[in-house]
Design an enzyme around this catalytic site. Structure first.
Site, PDB file in Angstrom:
ATOM      1  N   GLN A 104     -39.301 -13.136 -17.787  1.00  0.00           N
ATOM      2  CA  GLN A 104     -40.054 -13.589 -18.933  1.00  0.00           C
ATOM      3  C   GLN A 104     -41.153 -12.877 -19.214  1.00  0.00           C
ATOM      4  O   GLN A 104     -41.937 -12.888 -20.198  1.00  0.00           O
ATOM      5  CB  GLN A 104     -40.181 -15.090 -18.834  1.00  0.00           C
ATOM      6  CG  GLN A 104     -39.231 -15.890 -18.618  1.00  0.00           C
ATOM      7  CD  GLN A 104     -39.624 -17.374 -18.470  1.00  0.00           C
ATOM      8  OE1 GLN A 104     -39.915 -18.110 -18.935  1.00  0.00           O
ATOM      9  NE2 GLN A 104     -39.451 -17.415 -16.850  1.00  0.00           N
ATOM     10  N   VAL A 106     -43.857  -9.792 -20.001  1.00  0.00           N
ATOM     11  CA  VAL A 106     -43.912  -8.910 -20.799  1.00  0.00           C
ATOM     12  C   VAL A 106     -45.024  -7.779 -20.586  1.00  0.00           C
ATOM     13  O   VAL A 106     -45.222  -6.799 -21.320  1.00  0.00           O
ATOM     14  CB  VAL A 106     -44.345  -9.571 -22.341  1.00  0.00           C
ATOM     15  CG1 VAL A 106     -43.500 -10.529 -22.811  1.00  0.00           C
ATOM     16  CG2 VAL A 106     -45.727  -9.946 -22.314  1.00  0.00           C
ATOM     17  N   ASP A 107     -45.389  -7.861 -19.211  1.00  0.00           N
ATOM     18  CA  ASP A 107     -46.146  -6.763 -18.652  1.00  0.00           C
ATOM     19  C   ASP A 107     -45.758  -5.482 -18.414  1.00  0.00           C
ATOM     20  O   ASP A 107     -46.424  -4.399 -17.944  1.00  0.00           O
ATOM     21  CB  ASP A 107     -47.017  -7.471 -17.573  1.00  0.00           C
ATOM     22  CG  ASP A 107     -46.111  -7.768 -16.361  1.00  0.00           C
ATOM     23  OD1 ASP A 107     -45.284  -7.037 -16.124  1.00  0.00           O
ATOM     24  OD2 ASP A 107     -46.338  -8.741 -15.990  1.00  0.00           O
ATOM     25  N   HIS A 122     -38.391 -11.951 -22.930  1.00  0.00           N
ATOM     26  CA  HIS A 122     -39.368 -12.069 -24.075  1.00  0.00           C
ATOM     27  C   HIS A 122     -39.797 -10.839 -24.498  1.00  0.00           C
ATOM     28  O   HIS A 122     -41.239 -10.931 -25.134  1.00  0.00           O
ATOM     29  CB  HIS A 122     -40.523 -12.886 -23.268  1.00  0.00           C
ATOM     30  CG  HIS A 122     -39.987 -14.418 -23.244  1.00  0.00           C
ATOM     31  ND1 HIS A 122     -40.691 -15.338 -22.356  1.00  0.00           N
ATOM     32  CD2 HIS A 122     -39.021 -15.197 -23.844  1.00  0.00           C
ATOM     33  CE1 HIS A 122     -39.933 -16.437 -22.550  1.00  0.00           C
ATOM     34  NE2 HIS A 122     -38.838 -16.213 -23.203  1.00  0.00           N
ATOM     35  N   CYS A 130     -43.051  -3.362 -36.758  1.00  0.00           N
ATOM     36  CA  CYS A 130     -43.448  -3.464 -38.192  1.00  0.00           C
ATOM     37  C   CYS A 130     -42.933  -4.813 -38.851  1.00  0.00           C
ATOM     38  O   CYS A 130     -41.644  -4.904 -38.466  1.00  0.00           O
ATOM     39  CB  CYS A 130     -43.241  -2.083 -38.839  1.00  0.00           C
ATOM     40  SG  CYS A 130     -43.521  -2.365 -40.823  1.00  0.00           S
ATOM     41  N   CYS A 150     -48.171   0.281 -39.785  1.00  0.00           N
ATOM     42  CA  CYS A 150     -46.777   0.926 -39.465  1.00  0.00           C
ATOM     43  C   CYS A 150     -46.940   2.434 -39.932  1.00  0.00           C
ATOM     44  O   CYS A 150     -47.474   2.595 -41.108  1.00  0.00           O
ATOM     45  CB  CYS A 150     -45.630   0.406 -40.256  1.00  0.00           C
ATOM     46  SG  CYS A 150     -44.353   1.324 -39.919  1.00  0.00           S
ATOM     47  N   THR A 191     -41.671 -19.221 -11.718  1.00  0.00           N
ATOM     48  CA  THR A 191     -41.771 -19.696 -13.259  1.00  0.00           C
ATOM     49  C   THR A 191     -42.093 -21.071 -13.081  1.00  0.00           C
ATOM     50  O   THR A 191     -41.136 -21.837 -12.474  1.00  0.00           O
ATOM     51  CB  THR A 191     -40.746 -19.169 -14.202  1.00  0.00           C
ATOM     52  OG1 THR A 191     -40.410 -19.725 -15.484  1.00  0.00           O
ATOM     53  CG2 THR A 191     -39.200 -19.431 -13.124  1.00  0.00           C
ATOM     54  N   ASN A 214     -42.322 -20.843  -5.429  1.00  0.00           N
ATOM     55  CA  ASN A 214     -43.468 -21.045  -6.277  1.00  0.00           C
ATOM     56  C   ASN A 214     -44.300 -22.062  -5.483  1.00  0.00           C
ATOM     57  O   ASN A 214     -44.162 -22.917  -4.705  1.00  0.00           O
ATOM     58  CB  ASN A 214     -42.804 -21.875  -7.378  1.00  0.00           C
ATOM     59  CG  ASN A 214     -43.867 -22.101  -8.684  1.00  0.00           C
ATOM     60  OD1 ASN A 214     -45.092 -22.485  -8.337  1.00  0.00           O
ATOM     61  ND2 ASN A 214     -43.356 -21.760  -9.811  1.00  0.00           N
ATOM     62  N   PRO A 215     -45.592 -21.924  -5.521  1.00  0.00           N
ATOM     63  CA  PRO A 215     -46.692 -22.745  -4.860  1.00  0.00           C
ATOM     64  C   PRO A 215     -46.598 -24.076  -5.243  1.00  0.00           C
ATOM     65  O   PRO A 215     -46.999 -25.040  -4.711  1.00  0.00           O
ATOM     66  CB  PRO A 215     -48.020 -22.060  -5.219  1.00  0.00           C
ATOM     67  CG  PRO A 215     -47.742 -20.809  -5.636  1.00  0.00           C
ATOM     68  CD  PRO A 215     -46.419 -20.713  -6.127  1.00  0.00           C
TER      69      PRO A 215
HETATM   70  P1  NAD Z   1     -46.286 -20.297 -16.663  1.00  0.00           P
HETATM   71  O1  NAD Z   1     -47.512 -19.786 -16.991  1.00  0.00           O
HETATM   72  O2  NAD Z   1     -45.641 -21.402 -17.518  1.00  0.00           O
HETATM   73  O3  NAD Z   1     -46.109 -20.764 -15.171  1.00  0.00           O
HETATM   74  C1  NAD Z   1     -46.029 -19.895 -14.043  1.00  0.00           C
HETATM   75  C2  NAD Z   1     -45.610 -20.302 -12.814  1.00  0.00           C
HETATM   76  O4  NAD Z   1     -46.086 -19.578 -11.756  1.00  0.00           O
HETATM   77  C3  NAD Z   1     -46.107 -21.792 -12.545  1.00  0.00           C
HETATM   78  O5  NAD Z   1     -44.973 -22.480 -11.967  1.00  0.00           O
HETATM   79  C4  NAD Z   1     -47.045 -21.628 -11.262  1.00  0.00           C
HETATM   80  O6  NAD Z   1     -47.007 -22.632 -10.103  1.00  0.00           O
HETATM   81  C5  NAD Z   1     -46.402 -20.209 -10.620  1.00  0.00           C
HETATM   82  N1  NAD Z   1     -47.217 -19.394  -9.783  1.00  0.00           N
HETATM   83  C6  NAD Z   1     -48.434 -19.165  -9.696  1.00  0.00           C
HETATM   84  N2  NAD Z   1     -48.936 -18.455  -9.107  1.00  0.00           N
HETATM   85  C7  NAD Z   1     -47.737 -17.959  -8.261  1.00  0.00           C
HETATM   86  C8  NAD Z   1     -47.515 -17.050  -7.414  1.00  0.00           C
HETATM   87  N3  NAD Z   1     -48.574 -16.104  -6.733  1.00  0.00           N
HETATM   88  N4  NAD Z   1     -46.217 -16.841  -6.856  1.00  0.00           N
HETATM   89  C9  NAD Z   1     -45.313 -17.533  -7.227  1.00  0.00           C
HETATM   90  N5  NAD Z   1     -45.404 -18.416  -8.298  1.00  0.00           N
HETATM   91  C10 NAD Z   1     -46.755 -18.783  -8.623  1.00  0.00           C
HETATM   92  O7  NAD Z   1     -45.390 -19.032 -16.780  1.00  0.00           O
HETATM   93  P2  NAD Z   1     -43.543 -18.748 -17.260  1.00  0.00           P
HETATM   94  O8  NAD Z   1     -42.872 -19.795 -16.753  1.00  0.00           O
HETATM   95  O9  NAD Z   1     -43.440 -17.592 -16.805  1.00  0.00           O
HETATM   96  O10 NAD Z   1     -43.595 -19.171 -18.766  1.00  0.00           O
HETATM   97  C11 NAD Z   1     -44.844 -18.849 -19.537  1.00  0.00           C
HETATM   98  C12 NAD Z   1     -44.335 -17.621 -20.814  1.00  0.00           C
HETATM   99  O11 NAD Z   1     -45.777 -16.858 -20.549  1.00  0.00           O
HETATM  100  C13 NAD Z   1     -43.392 -16.957 -20.368  1.00  0.00           C
HETATM  101  O12 NAD Z   1     -42.186 -17.206 -21.657  1.00  0.00           O
HETATM  102  C14 NAD Z   1     -43.928 -15.430 -20.490  1.00  0.00           C
HETATM  103  O13 NAD Z   1     -43.274 -14.716 -21.664  1.00  0.00           O
HETATM  104  C15 NAD Z   1     -45.288 -15.615 -20.914  1.00  0.00           C
HETATM  105  N6  NAD Z   1     -46.326 -14.996 -19.860  1.00  0.00           N
HETATM  106  C16 NAD Z   1     -46.113 -13.671 -19.382  1.00  0.00           C
HETATM  107  C17 NAD Z   1     -47.184 -13.040 -18.613  1.00  0.00           C
HETATM  108  C18 NAD Z   1     -46.781 -11.760 -17.855  1.00  0.00           C
HETATM  109  O14 NAD Z   1     -46.017 -11.071 -18.684  1.00  0.00           O
HETATM  110  N7  NAD Z   1     -47.256 -11.382 -16.765  1.00  0.00           N
HETATM  111  C19 NAD Z   1     -48.302 -13.577 -18.187  1.00  0.00           C
HETATM  112  C20 NAD Z   1     -48.524 -14.996 -18.693  1.00  0.00           C
HETATM  113  C21 NAD Z   1     -47.409 -15.421 -19.489  1.00  0.00           C
HETATM  114 ZN    ZN Z   2     -42.971  -0.206 -41.251  1.00  0.00          ZN
END
Ligand code: NAD
Ligand code: ZN
Length: 248
Positions: A104, A106-107, A122, A130, A150, A191, A214-215
């Site tokens: 999920q 996007v980084d 995502h 665009c 664009c 997640t 997951n913590p």
């Molecule tokens: P979320 O922010 O809802 O949840 C993050 C989860 O990660 C939590 O359950 C938390 O307990 C857990 N967590 C925190 N630190 C951790 C670690 N060190 N090890 C393991 N687990 C850990 O994120 P989500 O469930 O990915 O959903 C939110 C949406 O946010 C996604 O759709 C995503 O596209 C987007 N998002 C992406 C990024 C990124 O690309 N890095 C960052 C923030 C949000």
């Molecule tokens: Zn365009």
């Protein structure tokens, strides 16, 4: 005795035995790389909640505000590097070529770590699209001029990501569903498992053993074969030294 040693042993066995594993990962996987999760510390930006900015409505109302937030996120991600969890996932793919990683995030850190069999569910932060002609291009500038236009038609560009309330691209969804339905191991890493439709994917593989790292607990914890309350990078780091003998 190392912390989580028993859990690592159980994890090794499950990962080593799988022939069609799938991982579903979220923002927590990049937390140890310094990229904040949406709901954890550092998720807020200028007192805005991400759920209020990552929407088509927010972009319609105020594209500048949304782009400024993306510029802030681009800045954070540009400084980040893959952590041991990204590296373990890339190594696992080399060991088990059918392994599919559904992220999920996007980084773009999975690509940097070497993962290729990857669904970016995502989208990707470095893609701009665009809103008039639909063309996508990669743009790695930090910051991007706000709002970007664009080069082909002059239309307003938006981030090439999937926002809350938007549909997942058909290919990403179809590929993910097929892999989960056929999987014999489901790794759910970092997640919160509450953002749909990704949160519903594990229901398509009710028989597959599920491993969660997951913590915090999540709605999937009760069905997990193995639930490890640990930061995923710290948990997987010692396994990087394992090499390929498990599946050899
Ligand atoms: P979320 O922010 O809802 O949840 C993050 C989860 O990660 C939590 O359950 C938390 O307990 C857990 N967590 C925190 N630190 C951790 C670690 N060190 N090890 C393991 N687990 C850990 O994120 P989500 O469930 O990915 O959903 C939110 C949406 O946010 C996604 O759709 C995503 O596209 C987007 N998002 C992406 C990024 C990124 O690309 N890095 C960052 C923030 C949000
Ligand atoms: Zn365009």
């Amino acid at each position: 005795m190392n912390r989580w040693e028993a859990e690592r042993e159980a994890f090794r066995k499950l990962a080593g035995a799988a022939r069609a594993p799938v991982a579903i990962v979220g923002a927590g996987l990049s937390a140890e790389s310094g990229v904040p999760t949406f709901r954890g510390p550092g998720g807020l930006w200028r007192s805005h909640r991400p759920e209020e900015l990552a929407t088509p409505g927010a972009f319609q109302r105020d594209p500048r505000l949304v782009w400024e937030w993306y510029n802030w996120r681009r800045g954070r991600v540009a400084q980040a590097t893959p952590n041991p969890a990204h590296r373990w996932l890339a190594a696992y793919e080399r060991q088990v070529p059918s392994f599919l990683l559904i992220t999920q995030n996007v980084d773009g850190l999975h690509g940097l770590a070497g993962s290729r069999n990857l669904v970016e569910f995502h989208g990707n932060l470095w893609v701009v699209r665009c809103t008039r002609c639909g063309r996508e291009r990669e743009d790695r500038s930090v910051p991007v001029p706000v709002p970007p236009r664009c080069p082909d038609c002059g239309g307003l560009c938006r981030p090439g990501v999937v926002w809350f309330g938007e549909a997942i691209p058909r290919d990403a969804l179809a590929r993910s569903i097929a892999a989960v339905q056929a999987c014999d191991l489901l790794l759910v890493l970092g997640t919160s498992a509450v953002v749909h439709p990704v949160a519903g994917l594990p229901d398509l593989a009710p028989e597959a053993p599920l491993v969660e790292i997951n913590p915090a607990s999540t709605p999937l914890t009760p069905r997990a074969r193995l639930s490890v309350r640990a930061p995923v990078g710290e948990f997987l780091a010692p396994l990087l030294a394992d090499g390929t003998e498990e599946n050899g």
